[in-house]
Motif scaffolding. Structure first.
Motif, PDB file in Angstrom:
ATOM      1  N   GLU B  83       0.836  -1.211   0.000  1.00 27.76           N
ATOM      2  CA  GLU B  83       0.000   0.000   0.000  1.00 27.76           C
ATOM      3  C   GLU B  83       0.868   1.258   0.000  1.00 27.76           C
ATOM      4  O   GLU B  83       1.691   1.453   0.893  1.00 27.76           O
ATOM      5  N   LEU B  84       0.685   2.084  -1.005  1.00 29.57           N
ATOM      6  CA  LEU B  84       1.473   3.314  -1.122  1.00 29.57           C
ATOM      7  C   LEU B  84       0.700   4.340  -1.945  1.00 29.57           C
ATOM      8  O   LEU B  84       0.497   4.154  -3.148  1.00 29.57           O
ATOM      9  N   LEU B  86       0.937   6.835  -3.912  1.00 32.48           N
ATOM     10  CA  LEU B  86       1.820   7.627  -4.773  1.00 32.48           C
ATOM     11  C   LEU B  86       1.371   7.386  -6.209  1.00 32.48           C
ATOM     12  O   LEU B  86       1.295   6.238  -6.646  1.00 32.48           O
ATOM     13  N   CYS B  87       1.061   8.460  -6.938  1.00 34.62           N
ATOM     14  CA  CYS B  87       0.568   8.247  -8.308  1.00 34.62           C
ATOM     15  C   CYS B  87       1.728   8.269  -9.311  1.00 34.62           C
ATOM     16  O   CYS B  87       2.835   8.737  -8.986  1.00 34.62           O
ATOM     17  N   PRO B 111      -2.083   9.245 -13.638  1.00 37.46           N
ATOM     18  CA  PRO B 111      -2.835   9.707 -12.463  1.00 37.46           C
ATOM     19  C   PRO B 111      -3.170   8.596 -11.464  1.00 37.46           C
ATOM     20  O   PRO B 111      -3.751   8.882 -10.417  1.00 37.46           O
ATOM     21  N   LEU B 112      -2.815   7.352 -11.776  1.00 35.77           N
ATOM     22  CA  LEU B 112      -3.216   6.233 -10.916  1.00 35.77           C
ATOM     23  C   LEU B 112      -2.163   5.932  -9.857  1.00 35.77           C
ATOM     24  O   LEU B 112      -0.968   6.106 -10.090  1.00 35.77           O
ATOM     25  N   ARG B 113      -2.636   5.463  -8.704  1.00 34.40           N
ATOM     26  CA  ARG B 113      -1.716   5.039  -7.649  1.00 34.40           C
ATOM     27  C   ARG B 113      -0.919   3.832  -8.115  1.00 34.40           C
ATOM     28  O   ARG B 113      -1.489   2.896  -8.682  1.00 34.40           O
ATOM     29  N   ILE B 114       0.379   3.837  -7.829  1.00 35.79           N
ATOM     30  CA  ILE B 114       1.199   2.743  -8.353  1.00 35.79           C
ATOM     31  C   ILE B 114       0.908   1.417  -7.656  1.00 35.79           C
ATOM     32  O   ILE B 114       1.151   0.358  -8.225  1.00 35.79           O
ATOM     33  N   ASP B 115       0.373   1.472  -6.427  1.00 37.68           N
ATOM     34  CA  ASP B 115       0.044   0.201  -5.769  1.00 37.68           C
ATOM     35  C   ASP B 115      -1.238  -0.403  -6.322  1.00 37.68           C
ATOM     36  O   ASP B 115      -1.577  -1.538  -5.994  1.00 37.68           O
ATOM     37  N   ARG B 116      -1.972   0.369  -7.153  1.00 29.89           N
ATOM     38  CA  ARG B 116      -3.198  -0.152  -7.740  1.00 29.89           C
ATOM     39  C   ARG B 116      -3.004  -0.504  -9.210  1.00 29.89           C
ATOM     40  O   ARG B 116      -3.967  -0.724  -9.938  1.00 29.89           O
ATOM     41  N   LEU B 117      -1.738  -0.539  -9.620  1.00 29.38           N
ATOM     42  CA  LEU B 117      -1.403  -0.981 -10.979  1.00 29.38           C
ATOM     43  C   LEU B 117      -0.994  -2.444 -10.933  1.00 29.38           C
ATOM     44  O   LEU B 117      -0.635  -2.962  -9.863  1.00 29.38           O
ATOM     45  N   SER B 118      -1.014  -3.096 -12.076  1.00 28.30           N
ATOM     46  CA  SER B 118      -0.470  -4.457 -12.124  1.00 28.30           C
ATOM     47  C   SER B 118       1.051  -4.365 -11.997  1.00 28.30           C
ATOM     48  O   SER B 118       1.632  -3.278 -12.155  1.00 28.30           O
ATOM     49  N   GLN B 121       2.550  -2.893 -15.165  1.00 26.25           N
ATOM     50  CA  GLN B 121       2.297  -1.444 -15.326  1.00 26.25           C
ATOM     51  C   GLN B 121       3.191  -0.642 -14.386  1.00 26.25           C
ATOM     52  O   GLN B 121       3.758   0.389 -14.752  1.00 26.25           O
TER      53      GLN B 121
END
Lengths: 266, 204
Positions: B83-84, B86-87, B111-118, B121
């Motif tokens: 969890e981080l 940071l976009c 614009p997306l949080r990097i912890d919510r990317l695959s 990505q």
């Protein structure tokens, strides 16, 4: 209700509010570094320092800050990060604080205050301490922020470019230690820990960016602190347990993250 | 610094931790070339980079960086997607990189949080932000980790179009990737010794 607007309570309110916001934002970076246990470590050692200060006739605030600075230097010398150093600080600080409190009546009063949180007795020394640390944080943290974040995602990048990381980490540790020590002396050890841990924990889930996380963390801390202050005063309850209970009750705010922002990609 | 001086020169380097795990090794990276460094797991490929970052010890030999080169360094990160908040755009700002360098196909990630990317990505965001850093020497350690075919192709294209004033050292076990992007490849034996140097194409 009149108590809320009594000038006598303005000073402790402002001192506590400043401390709450500062430690909550600091908590964000401690969480980033997986060092959120630092709050309890530094707070216990500051408490032990304060008690020792009373025993040897030194000002408790200065002694508490001195103990925190020594802890940072020891941590820097050990070159360790993570929570294990703070676990040792908690154990050592707790034992020293409670044993020290048995030596004199004044030390016992301070020991009790650190456990219960005696916010309403905050005086101008505590107010100046919190304003000073708030100013130092406002100046230093933006300068340290980029390096702290970069060291997590791009380890070695700054060192490869001839910029050692230790001034950044020691600088941040000093800032965190002093902020937490002041917060612990103003509102109690566990209240300081709750404000380091819980706003950052919620902000990590809710915020869409680091900038927003800083904002969320400060706002959540200010709201938790203000609600706790009013509740404790109106209900004639000790401040620290009220704050910890209200902060813990705010945990479901994290569930809002399911409604905010995109979810992890598959 | 002379025009023909390398950006990085390694001479008879023996490096490791408690004991040497790699070397003796000599190589240089000049402006306009991408040098690949391959070998099996455990051969000590990343140790060279760790000497530069101060995490590994140099037992013998010399490692020289051209003055005022500036290094864009992507070491293998301990960050594994926890969890981080940071976009992607903030990651680029951390490296002082312009998001313009990111291929259009990946810009929606900014614009997306990097912890919510695959994982792939996230790796793209990290690697491209390093490529966008101003350093003339680019160091990439396993840059294709987690990348899908599209992300890999985009990175190959990006490295092939690297500014001729810049040079790169790419550490990878992905032999096909290294062959596609590098001018020269240095292969390591499992014992950490260079086995052969292959020149694939002429540097710019």
């Amino acid at each position: 209700m009149d108590l809320l607007f009594d000038p006598l309570f303005r000073l402790p309110f402002v001192a506590g509010l400043m401390a709450a916001i500062v430690v909550a934002i600091t908590g964000l970076y401690l969480r980033l570094r997986a060092e959120w246990l630092a709050a309890l470590g530094f707070a216990h050692l500051a408490g032990a320092g304060g008690v020792v200060g009373v025993i040897i006739g030194a000002p408790p605030l200065a002694a508490a800050l001195g103990a925190s600075v020594i802890a940072v230097l020891v941590k820097g010398a050990l070159q360790r990060s993570g929570n294990d150093v703070y676990a040792w600080l908690i154990l050592f600080g707790w034992a020293a604080m409670l044993i020290g409190a048995t030596f004199t009546h004044h030390a016992k009063i301070l020991g009790d205050a650190l456990v219960d949180g005696q916010l309403y007795f905050a005086a101008s020394a505590e107010l100046w301490a919190t304003l000073s640390i708030a100013a130092a944080t406002a100046i230093a943290l933006p300068l340290l922020s980029r390096s702290l974040l970069r060291s997590e995602l791009f380890p070695g990048h700054d060192r490869t470019n001839g910029r050692p990381l230790w001034p950044v980490t020691v600088g941040f540790d000093l800032l965190a230690a002093v902020a937490i020590a002041v917060a612990a002396l103003v509102m109690g050890v566990m209240a300081a820990f709750a404000l380091v841990f819980i706003p950052a924990w919620i902000a990590f889930a809710l915020a869409g960016s680091w900038r927003l996380a800083v904002l969320w963390s400060g706002l959540i801390a200010a709201a938790l602190y203000t609600v706790s202050y009013v509740t404790a005063l109106l209900a004639d309850l000790p401040f620290a347990p009220v704050l910890v209970a209200i902060a813990a009750a705010a945990a479901p705010l994290r569930l809002l993250s399911k409604r905010l922002g995109p979810r992890p990609a598959s | 610094m002379q025009r023909n001086d390398p950006l990085l020169r390694i001479t008879n380097l023996e490096a490791g931790y408690a004991n040497p795990v790699i070397g003796p090794l000599s190589l240089s990276v000049h402006a306009g070339e991408v040098v690949g460094f391959t070998g099996p797991n455990g051969a000590g490929k990343s140790t060279v980079l760790r000497v530069l970052t101060g995490e590994a010890r140099c037992f013998a030999g010399d490692l020289w960086l051209a003055p005022d080169t500036g290094v864009a360094c992507q070491a293998q990160s301990p960050y594994q997607g926890g969890e981080l908040p940071l976009c992607g755009g903030e990651v680029f700002r951390l490296m002082g990189a312009s998001p313009e360098i990111l291929p259009p196909a990946l810009r929606h990630l900014l614009p997306l949080r990097i912890d919510r990317l695959s994982g792939g990505q996230r790796q793209s965001i990290l690697v491209w932000s390093v490529l966008g850093h101003a350093g003339r020497l680019v160091l990439l350690d396993e840059p294709t980790n987690n990348l899908d075919a599209t992300g890999r192709e985009l990175l190959i294209s990006g490295l092939r179009q690297l500014d001729t004033e810049r040079g790169a050292l790419v550490i990878s076990h992905d032999a096909d990737f290294v062959e596609q992007v590098c001018h020269r490849i240095i292969k390591l034996t499992p014992e950490g010794r260079p086995s052969e140097e292959i020149r694939l194409r002429q540097a710019a």
